[in-house]
Write a protein that holds these residues in place. Structure first.
Motif, PDB file in Angstrom:
ATOM      1  N   ARG A  79      49.172  41.863  -8.290  1.00  0.00           N
ATOM      2  CA  ARG A  79      48.335  40.831  -7.690  1.00  0.00           C
ATOM      3  C   ARG A  79      46.891  41.156  -8.046  1.00  0.00           C
ATOM      4  O   ARG A  79      46.424  42.264  -7.821  1.00  0.00           O
ATOM      5  N   VAL A  80      46.186  40.177  -8.648  1.00  0.00           N
ATOM      6  CA  VAL A  80      44.821  40.410  -9.097  1.00  0.00           C
ATOM      7  C   VAL A  80      43.812  39.527  -8.359  1.00  0.00           C
ATOM      8  O   VAL A  80      42.611  39.669  -8.548  1.00  0.00           O
ATOM      9  N   HIS A  81      44.335  38.640  -7.529  1.00  0.00           N
ATOM     10  CA  HIS A  81      43.500  37.685  -6.796  1.00  0.00           C
ATOM     11  C   HIS A  81      44.389  37.126  -5.696  1.00  0.00           C
ATOM     12  O   HIS A  81      45.615  37.190  -5.803  1.00  0.00           O
ATOM     13  N   LYS A  82      43.798  36.591  -4.650  1.00  0.00           N
ATOM     14  CA  LYS A  82      44.639  36.052  -3.575  1.00  0.00           C
ATOM     15  C   LYS A  82      45.534  34.921  -4.068  1.00  0.00           C
ATOM     16  O   LYS A  82      46.572  34.647  -3.478  1.00  0.00           O
ATOM     17  N   GLU A 104      44.161  31.927 -21.348  1.00  0.00           N
ATOM     18  CA  GLU A 104      43.981  31.452 -19.968  1.00  0.00           C
ATOM     19  C   GLU A 104      43.164  32.501 -19.230  1.00  0.00           C
ATOM     20  O   GLU A 104      43.524  33.677 -19.208  1.00  0.00           O
ATOM     21  N   ILE A 105      42.056  32.085 -18.625  1.00  0.00           N
ATOM     22  CA  ILE A 105      41.198  33.018 -17.901  1.00  0.00           C
ATOM     23  C   ILE A 105      41.601  33.022 -16.428  1.00  0.00           C
ATOM     24  O   ILE A 105      41.683  31.976 -15.791  1.00  0.00           O
ATOM     25  N   ILE A 106      41.860  34.222 -15.916  1.00  0.00           N
ATOM     26  CA  ILE A 106      42.328  34.413 -14.546  1.00  0.00           C
ATOM     27  C   ILE A 106      41.321  35.287 -13.818  1.00  0.00           C
ATOM     28  O   ILE A 106      40.969  36.370 -14.301  1.00  0.00           O
ATOM     29  N   PRO A 107      40.839  34.830 -12.657  1.00  0.00           N
ATOM     30  CA  PRO A 107      39.856  35.638 -11.920  1.00  0.00           C
ATOM     31  C   PRO A 107      40.484  36.902 -11.332  1.00  0.00           C
ATOM     32  O   PRO A 107      41.667  36.923 -11.012  1.00  0.00           O
ATOM     33  N   ILE A 108      39.665  37.936 -11.218  1.00  0.00           N
ATOM     34  CA  ILE A 108      40.079  39.173 -10.550  1.00  0.00           C
ATOM     35  C   ILE A 108      39.271  39.269  -9.262  1.00  0.00           C
ATOM     36  O   ILE A 108      38.045  39.297  -9.290  1.00  0.00           O
ATOM     37  N   GLY A 109      39.964  39.291  -8.142  1.00  0.00           N
ATOM     38  CA  GLY A 109      39.293  39.425  -6.850  1.00  0.00           C
ATOM     39  C   GLY A 109      38.732  40.823  -6.681  1.00  0.00           C
ATOM     40  O   GLY A 109      39.330  41.799  -7.146  1.00  0.00           O
ATOM     41  N   ARG A 110      37.602  40.937  -6.016  1.00  0.00           N
ATOM     42  CA  ARG A 110      36.976  42.262  -5.874  1.00  0.00           C
ATOM     43  C   ARG A 110      37.864  43.240  -5.111  1.00  0.00           C
ATOM     44  O   ARG A 110      37.783  44.446  -5.303  1.00  0.00           O
ATOM     45  N   ASN A 111      38.742  42.729  -4.240  1.00  0.00           N
ATOM     46  CA  ASN A 111      39.653  43.612  -3.501  1.00  0.00           C
ATOM     47  C   ASN A 111      40.815  44.114  -4.351  1.00  0.00           C
ATOM     48  O   ASN A 111      41.539  45.007  -3.930  1.00  0.00           O
ATOM     49  N   TYR A 112      41.014  43.541  -5.519  1.00  0.00           N
ATOM     50  CA  TYR A 112      42.154  43.881  -6.364  1.00  0.00           C
ATOM     51  C   TYR A 112      41.769  44.637  -7.627  1.00  0.00           C
ATOM     52  O   TYR A 112      42.618  45.174  -8.319  1.00  0.00           O
TER      53      TYR A 112
END
Length: 127
Positions: A79-82, A104-112
């Protein structure tokens, strides 16, 4: 609309000798379709819908991402983002805030981010 089914109720604890055989079923337009786990590139959730993106097709389910996540092997999926789970074997590039899988660009959440970096380091160390 699709619905998620597991081939094996205890899949999360099931260790197959051949990783290529690991599959699960989803309901897709009246059919139960088998998806090979290694074909999944990433999973994205939008509200009550979850999209499973494979090499050849995208499936939309009404199952929350939290119901799908336990059925994926922890060694291959992170899991890289919620809203995103990615197949780490499919990652083409990583920056501080996002990653790329097949353009495809996928965001990375700061918590992950820290956990993702650790997992990438483990993959590098094992090769």
């Amino acid at each position: 609309m699709s619905k998620f089914y597991t081939e094996n109720e205890n899949y999360g604890h099931h260790k197959s000798s051949n990783k290529m055989d690991d599959t699960f079923f989803i309901r897709d337009r009246g059919w139960l379709r088998k998806i090979k786990i290694h074909d999944i590139q990433y999973i994205k959730t939008e509200g009550t819908y979850t999209h499973i993106i494979t090499e050849s097709k995208s499936f939309t389910l009404r199952s929350p991402i939290k119901d799908i996540a336990p059925n994926l092997p922890e060694t291959d999926f992170k899991r890289v983002h919620k809203s995103y789970i990615v197949n780490v074997n499919r990652i083409d590039a990583v920056s501080a805030k996002e990653l790329k899988i097949n353009e495809e660009i996928i965001p990375i959440g700061r918590n992950y981010h820290a956990d993702l970096q650790k997992m990438i380091q483990k993959l590098n160390d094992s090769e």
